[in-house]
Every structure is written in C-alpha cells, then in structure tokens.
Design a protein around this motif. Sequence first.
Motif, mmCIF file in Angstrom:
data_model
loop_
_atom_site.group_PDB
_atom_site.id
_atom_site.type_symbol
_atom_site.label_atom_id
_atom_site.label_comp_id
_atom_site.label_asym_id
_atom_site.label_seq_id
_atom_site.Cartn_x
_atom_site.Cartn_y
_atom_site.Cartn_z
ATOM 1 N N VAL A 93 0.860 -1.191 0.000
ATOM 2 C CA VAL A 93 0.000 0.000 0.000
ATOM 3 C C VAL A 93 0.893 1.237 0.000
ATOM 4 N N SER A 94 0.672 2.133 -0.937
ATOM 5 C CA SER A 94 1.521 3.320 -1.046
ATOM 6 C C SER A 94 1.040 4.459 -0.148
ATOM 7 N N ARG A 95 -0.277 4.703 -0.133
ATOM 8 C CA ARG A 95 -0.843 5.814 0.631
ATOM 9 C C ARG A 95 -2.353 5.670 0.642
ATOM 10 N N VAL A 96 -2.994 6.506 1.446
ATOM 11 C CA VAL A 96 -4.450 6.545 1.517
ATOM 12 C C VAL A 96 -4.905 7.966 1.225
ATOM 13 N N ILE A 97 -5.877 8.085 0.326
ATOM 14 C CA ILE A 97 -6.433 9.391 -0.026
ATOM 15 C C ILE A 97 -7.866 9.468 0.488
ATOM 16 N N SER A 98 -8.183 10.581 1.140
ATOM 17 C CA SER A 98 -9.570 10.844 1.501
ATOM 18 C C SER A 98 -10.122 11.896 0.549
ATOM 19 N N PRO A 99 -11.035 11.525 -0.345
ATOM 20 C CA PRO A 99 -11.609 12.518 -1.259
ATOM 21 C C PRO A 99 -12.431 13.569 -0.515
ATOM 22 N N TYR A 100 -12.763 13.290 0.719
ATOM 23 C CA TYR A 100 -13.527 14.245 1.521
ATOM 24 C C TYR A 100 -12.626 15.359 2.051
ATOM 25 N N GLU A 101 -11.348 15.057 2.185
ATOM 26 C CA GLU A 101 -10.396 16.042 2.690
ATOM 27 C C GLU A 101 -9.552 16.647 1.570
ATOM 28 N N ASP A 102 -9.304 15.891 0.519
ATOM 29 C CA ASP A 102 -8.458 16.383 -0.575
ATOM 30 C C ASP A 102 -8.974 15.808 -1.899
ATOM 31 N N TYR A 103 -10.044 16.408 -2.381
ATOM 32 C CA TYR A 103 -10.669 15.903 -3.600
ATOM 33 C C TYR A 103 -9.763 16.089 -4.814
ATOM 34 N N ALA A 104 -8.971 17.138 -4.794
ATOM 35 C CA ALA A 104 -8.048 17.389 -5.909
ATOM 36 C C ALA A 104 -7.041 16.249 -6.036
ATOM 37 N N ALA A 105 -6.552 15.742 -4.891
ATOM 38 C CA ALA A 105 -5.602 14.629 -4.918
ATOM 39 C C ALA A 105 -6.270 13.373 -5.464
ATOM 40 N N TYR A 106 -7.540 13.225 -5.147
ATOM 41 C CA TYR A 106 -8.271 12.072 -5.671
ATOM 42 C C TYR A 106 -8.391 12.152 -7.194
ATOM 43 N N LEU A 107 -8.832 13.285 -7.720
ATOM 44 C CA LEU A 107 -8.982 13.421 -9.172
ATOM 45 C C LEU A 107 -7.634 13.354 -9.883
ATOM 46 N N ALA A 108 -6.566 13.730 -9.173
ATOM 47 C CA ALA A 108 -5.227 13.696 -9.778
ATOM 48 C C ALA A 108 -4.780 12.272 -10.095
ATOM 49 N N LEU A 109 -5.437 11.277 -9.506
ATOM 50 C CA LEU A 109 -5.113 9.891 -9.830
ATOM 51 C C LEU A 109 -5.329 9.617 -11.315
ATOM 52 N N ALA A 110 -6.234 10.360 -11.927
ATOM 53 C CA ALA A 110 -6.511 10.170 -13.353
ATOM 54 C C ALA A 110 -5.314 10.507 -14.224
ATOM 55 N N GLU A 111 -4.376 11.264 -13.697
ATOM 56 C CA GLU A 111 -3.231 11.726 -14.483
ATOM 57 C C GLU A 111 -2.134 10.679 -14.594
ATOM 58 N N PRO A 144 -20.136 4.731 -6.950
ATOM 59 C CA PRO A 144 -20.197 4.774 -8.418
ATOM 60 C C PRO A 144 -20.099 6.192 -8.976
ATOM 61 N N ALA A 145 -20.640 7.177 -8.259
ATOM 62 C CA ALA A 145 -20.538 8.559 -8.735
ATOM 63 C C ALA A 145 -19.106 9.062 -8.629
ATOM 64 N N LYS A 146 -18.424 8.731 -7.551
ATOM 65 C CA LYS A 146 -17.004 9.097 -7.426
ATOM 66 C C LYS A 146 -16.200 8.477 -8.560
ATOM 67 N N LEU A 147 -16.486 7.209 -8.825
ATOM 68 C CA LEU A 147 -15.774 6.514 -9.897
ATOM 69 C C LEU A 147 -16.056 7.162 -11.245
ATOM 70 N N THR A 148 -17.295 7.528 -11.492
ATOM 71 C CA THR A 148 -17.653 8.179 -12.759
ATOM 72 C C THR A 148 -16.879 9.475 -12.938
ATOM 73 N N ALA A 149 -16.771 10.258 -11.872
ATOM 74 C CA ALA A 149 -16.031 11.519 -11.940
ATOM 75 C C ALA A 149 -14.562 11.276 -12.265
ATOM 76 N N LEU A 150 -13.971 10.244 -11.645
ATOM 77 C CA LEU A 150 -12.570 9.917 -11.905
ATOM 78 C C LEU A 150 -12.378 9.447 -13.342
ATOM 79 N N LEU A 151 -13.281 8.601 -13.820
ATOM 80 C CA LEU A 151 -13.178 8.094 -15.185
ATOM 81 C C LEU A 151 -13.359 9.226 -16.195
ATOM 82 N N HIS A 152 -14.237 10.147 -15.898
ATOM 83 C CA HIS A 152 -14.431 11.267 -16.821
ATOM 84 C C HIS A 152 -13.181 12.136 -16.887
ATOM 85 N N ARG A 153 -12.539 12.375 -15.756
ATOM 86 C CA ARG A 153 -11.286 13.135 -15.768
ATOM 87 C C ARG A 153 -10.229 12.396 -16.588
#
Length: 470
Positions: A93-111, A144-153
Amino acid sequence: MTKRLSRSNQPGLPVYPERMIQFGEGNFMRAFVDWQLQQMNNQGLFNGSAVLVQPIGQGLGALMAEQDNLYTVLLNGIMQEQTVNSREIIGSVSRVISPYEDYAAYLALAEDDGLEFITSNTTEAGIAYHAGDALNDAPPKSFPAKLTALLHRRFELGKKGFVIIPCELIDRNGEKLREIVQQYAAEWQLGDAFAKWLEEENTFCCSLVDRIVPGYPRDKAAQLEAELGYLDNLMVTAEPFLFWVIEGPSWLAEKLPLTEAGLNVVITDDMTPYRERKVHLLNGPHTAMVPLGMMAGLETVEDVMNDETFLRFVKELMNDELIPMLDLPADELTSYSAAVLERFKNPFVRHELASISLNSISKFKSRLLPVLLRYQQERGKLPELMTLAFAALLLSYRGDRVARQDGAEVLAVFDQAWSSPGSFVQTILKNDSLWGQDLTLVPGLSDAISANLQKLESTDSRAALTQVVS
C-alpha cells in the motif's frame, strides 16, 4: 516503550510504484487484495502497489500514515490438515487518499499512466445509485458517482481506461457497477464520446471473493506486540484459505499474474458455477446449521463441528443433498467441500451462529431454496435434511426460541402468520414476497414442513436431527 511499525524500523522493505486504485481500506481488502499484491511482489511478478481511497468520510488514512502504510497480516487456521500461524508485514500500500479532505488529490489519480487497475469493497450497499450526486460535487456521495467523476477526468486527459474489479458481495457486481456509472454519465450529460470510451477502453469484471477476515486481534494485541517487537494498530487476522474468481478476458491472467504467483485465483469467462459452488456449499450449510444449532444451545460454527450429531448433519447435507445438484466436476466439488469443512473447524476464528442468522429468510431463499427445488424436481422427493432445516428456520421466526434478526417487514409477515398457528404453514409458504413464488405448489412440501414443525415442537433439534442423519 515498543516502537510503532514504520519504515524506519523496517528499512529493508521495498517501495513499489502505484499500479492500482483501491476503494476501501478496511480489514478485508488489506488482508485479501493487498495481501495478494504482496505475494506477487515477493516473487517479482507485479512490482506495484495500491493507492487506497476512503469511500466514506471516516477512515483509516491517518492511522495508516502513522505507520508509513505498513501493517501485519496474521494467517491463523487449518489448511490441508496443517496448522498455519504466519505473520507478514505488508508493504503493497503506497498511501491513503480521503476525497472528503483532498478531492483534488483524488482526481489527480486520473493523471497517472501507471495506474491500470481499480478494485473496490464498499460493502454490499456501496454499488448503488444515489439521486442528487453531481459531477461538480467534491466529492459525490456514492462510490459509483465518485468513480464516474474519476473516469471522466481520465477521459478528458486522453488516457487509457482501467481494468475494474469490484469485490462487493453482490451478484454480477461488475455489471451492476458499470450500469450505474453509465447511468450517471447519461444523467450528467457527459456525451457520446465519453460513453464510447467508457465501453471500449475500460474492462468491468464481475468477481467473487472468499476469505474469512476476523480483523484486528484485540484480545491478543498485547501478546502479539511483545512477540512481533513493534506496535501495530492495523494488524489484521485472516484464515489461510483464499479464493478469488474473476470473470474477465483471458489476457488478464498475464496482466495481473495472480495465478502465476500460486494464488487460488480463477480467471474465467463465466463465474456462475463458482458462485453457485460458494453460495450453496459454503453459505448454504451456514444457513442450514444456524436455527438447528441455536435451538440446541450451540453458539459458534466450531461448536457445530465439534458436536457429533451436527457434524454428521453438515457432512450429509453437503455430500447427499447439495453436491449432487451442482454443475461442476465431482472431484472439484468434493475437494472444495473438504476445504469448507476444514474452515468450519478453524479453532482460531469465533464465527457466531447469531451473526450468521442475520436476514436468514433472504439467505435461505438464495442459498438453499434453489437446491431444494431442483432436488425435488429431479428426484421426485424432498431432501430430508434441507427440509428439516427449513422447518427449523420457520420455527425460529416465531421468536420464542431464538432471537430473530431481520427487517421489520419480514418479521411482521411472520408475526401475522404465527397469529394463526393452524394455518401458519400454508400462509407462510404461499407468501411470494418471501420466496419469489408460491411454495405450497411444491409437491409434498407443506406436509413435510408441518410434520417437521411438530417434530421440533415435541422434541429438541438434536433429537430431530438424530432421526434423519445416518
């Protein structure tokens, strides 16, 4: 004072690049998926780690960070007649992201082009549509909505899609997740190009997971801290047995070399027989033993397996009534049933019958009723042991012998039916909201249930069992 587990006192542990996004950082996923990543990494087959995403606001991110995302998996149990008692520090496990605290870091996974896989376990209720979720929410409420947002990014960046393998305990989980993602894509008007990319560039796999994970060994924590030589607030116990069926393309076996690593994983184009095997041969005996065992004063699965009469009941139920009705090679079913019996006897896992009894009516409907009906249709008679277990279940829902754990609507149906004992059997078996059909039409079932209820009322469940087991 004992030092907390960290990379500073475990300097030899390698660091792996992130290759998987994992929704869910709880005990099961850490002892199931991440443990398997570790086994592949140990053999130089995967060379990757998982970045974990908290599916809800409260999670283990801070605690994981305190330990540099390391934790110990303790495998305790009996496997192939050998006692297993192993400990391994997991560094996959590399790290844990909380999209509730850092949504930008979560969406950055798409990059990250290195991320290829997405896994999840957000409980059975996690793969569900939530009205009101929007693309610009930070974050949307549902998984599923979080996943959709990530996939769209990811799509907007012009990058490749993912292999998506949900591990939630619902039938056809990959298909249901894909359907909800498509629903959000349409609702959010994300366009035809995204819909095409979603379909062509991503692989949604259905999967079936199997491993008992009791979790943090609270009662032995102090002893284990002394033995391990470090403090680990995230250690997790699991049984040695593991099984993962992934319904997906054949090329996945090379891309995710779980089988090559010697893990008990099947990649297939049809998981249905394996699901039926688990549902009917592992979950089915659980459901059958609960009302009879609890009426006899037994508390755990281990108690059942240590009781001579009940052990015969479980073995004969599996060998004589369940296995003959399943469409898999006989040797495979026999081998699996032997492993199940071994797991049931595990002295390291306290699996309480009361916990298994939750929602027993719906469990009987999915786990045992299809086999009972098939047995009757093919053999022209009812399976004795299953029918007795069915009667015991119905009696247990009267509420005066064992505690009932079910939805208010189900309990209300039984209370109404039991208010007229003389017509109870006909009333309850006819209720298609419980069974999906009118069971009074099954030849002989009403009479057999009535006879078994009289038997259970006039004697105890052990004596009733003694009359039907060999």
